[in-house]
Design an enzyme around this catalytic site. Structure first.
Site, PDB file in Angstrom:
ATOM      1  N   GLY A  35       0.850  -1.197   0.000  1.00  0.00           N
ATOM      2  CA  GLY A  35       0.000   0.000   0.000  1.00  0.00           C
ATOM      3  C   GLY A  35       0.879   1.237   0.000  1.00  0.00           C
ATOM      4  N   SER A  37       2.648   4.802   1.044  1.00  0.00           N
ATOM      5  CA  SER A  37       3.259   5.302   2.276  1.00  0.00           C
ATOM      6  C   SER A  37       2.149   5.972   3.100  1.00  0.00           C
ATOM      7  CB  SER A  37       4.343   6.326   1.910  1.00  0.00           C
ATOM      8  OG  SER A  37       4.867   6.906   3.081  1.00  0.00           O
ATOM      9  N   GLY A  38       2.061   5.604   4.362  1.00  0.00           N
ATOM     10  CA  GLY A  38       1.033   6.185   5.218  1.00  0.00           C
ATOM     11  C   GLY A  38      -0.303   5.459   5.180  1.00  0.00           C
ATOM     12  N   SER A  39      -0.371   4.377   4.405  1.00  0.00           N
ATOM     13  CA  SER A  39      -1.663   3.670   4.300  1.00  0.00           C
ATOM     14  C   SER A  39      -1.992   2.898   5.578  1.00  0.00           C
ATOM     15  CB  SER A  39      -1.651   2.707   3.096  1.00  0.00           C
ATOM     16  OG  SER A  39      -0.583   1.782   3.205  1.00  0.00           O
ATOM     17  N   GLY A  40      -0.940   2.546   6.354  1.00  0.00           N
ATOM     18  CA  GLY A  40      -1.170   1.811   7.600  1.00  0.00           C
ATOM     19  C   GLY A  40      -0.535   0.434   7.629  1.00  0.00           C
ATOM     20  N   LYS A  41       0.341   0.143   6.677  1.00  0.00           N
ATOM     21  CA  LYS A  41       0.964  -1.199   6.608  1.00  0.00           C
ATOM     22  C   LYS A  41       1.650  -1.565   7.925  1.00  0.00           C
ATOM     23  CE  LYS A  41       3.711   0.004   3.214  1.00  0.00           C
ATOM     24  NZ  LYS A  41       3.317   1.420   3.077  1.00  0.00           N
ATOM     25  N   SER A  42       2.555  -0.702   8.382  1.00  0.00           N
ATOM     26  CA  SER A  42       3.337  -1.008   9.596  1.00  0.00           C
ATOM     27  C   SER A  42       2.430  -1.115  10.818  1.00  0.00           C
ATOM     28  CB  SER A  42       4.369   0.079   9.870  1.00  0.00           C
ATOM     29  OG  SER A  42       5.211   0.240   8.780  1.00  0.00           O
ATOM     30  N   SER A 109       6.125  -1.872  -1.954  1.00  0.00           N
ATOM     31  CA  SER A 109       6.153  -2.834  -3.074  1.00  0.00           C
ATOM     32  C   SER A 109       5.179  -2.390  -4.168  1.00  0.00           C
ATOM     33  CB  SER A 109       5.873  -4.261  -2.595  1.00  0.00           C
ATOM     34  OG  SER A 109       4.835  -4.359  -1.654  1.00  0.00           O
TER      35      SER A 109
END
Ligand SMILES: Nc1ncnc2c1ncn2[C@@H]1O[C@H](COP(=O)(O)OS(=O)(=O)O)[C@@H](OP(=O)(O)O)[C@H]1O
Ligand SMILES: Nc1ncnc2c1ncn2[C@@H]1O[C@H](COP(=O)(O)OP(=O)(O)O)[C@@H](O)[C@H]1O
Length: 201
Positions: A35, A37-42, A109
């Site tokens: 997703g 940057s900032g989408s909430g992956k981490s 990715s």
């Protein structure tokens, strides 16, 4: 890149993935978060890992920002460097699956081809693509590291979603609405892992 030569021969070892999985009490798989940057992956991967850890699942979270401090510290954000970044992480994730772990990866990715490359490294069912679907405007409003602001100001080049492509997955195993509560998203993922018999109910 240099290829290995014919004098390098694969060596099988007596302790197998199956025996390691049996010891862990669950299968080895990769949950591949993708997703913007900032989408909430981490955040979502971290919440899921915490929930899994609490119930005794052996996990490891590979996070883009962290991996770029070590294994991939020589790489930037050109298309070629992103490709090499994902190749290395894919190989590491494969080793961790072989170790019997539930691996969570949090990398933008951005290219379908690279995500497919990692899928192809693994056996059917071992690669679970999780698309954290959060609109660009929402990611940009969150902007926790101030990178969107820099990209809009022309101070940061090749920023995903601004002047570098993000190719959304066509048919991810899981699509998350990145504007939902993090706890709800982690619970949704836990349900999928149970439904697929990756972890015990
Ligand atoms: N140009 C550019 N484009 C995108 N992202 C950038 C860039 N420069 C630095 N960053 C920071 O690096 C994090 C993304 O690294 P990844 O390894 O996940 O990227 S990639 O998968 O190789 O595209 C990303 O972290 P996340 O916000 O967690 O996604 C950013 O903090
Ligand atoms: N579901 C969510 N709802 C609201 N805010 C979120 C959610 N997920 C993440 N965030 C917040 O958005 C920001 C970016 O999250 P992060 O996990 O770092 O994204 P990524 O790893 O995709 O760059 C952080 O400030 C985080 O607290």
């Amino acid at each position: 890149m240099a290829q290995h030569d014919d004098n390098v021969v694969w060596h099988d070892h007596p302790v197998t993935r199956a025996s390691r999985e049996q010891q862990h009490g669950h299968q080895g798989v990769v949950l591949w978060f993708t997703g913007l940057s900032g989408s909430g992956k981490s955040t979502v991967a971290g919440a899921l890992e915490q929930a899994l850890h609490r119930i005794g699942v052996s996990t490891y979270l590979l996070d883009g920002d962290n991996v770029r401090h070590g294994l991939c510290r020589d790489l930037g954000f050109s298309d070629d460097d992103r490709k090499e970044n994902i190749r290395r992480v894919g190989e590491v994730a494969k080793l961790m699956v072989d170790a019997g772990l539930v691996v969570l990866t949090a990398f933008i990715s951005p290219h379908r081809a690279e995500r497919q490359m990692v899928r192809d490294l693994l056996e059917p069912g071992q690669f679970i693509e999780v698309f954290v679907d959060t609109p660009l405007a929402v990611c940009e409003a969150r902007d926790p590291k101030g990178l969107y602001r820099k990209a809009r100001a022309g101070e940061l080049r090749n920023f995903t979603g601004i002047d570098s492509v993000y190719e959304a997955p066509d048919s991810p195993e899981i699509q998350l609405d990145g504007e939902q509560l993090v706890t709800k998203l982690a619970a949704q993922l836990l349900d999928v892992l149970r439904d697929r018999d990756i972890i015990r109910s």
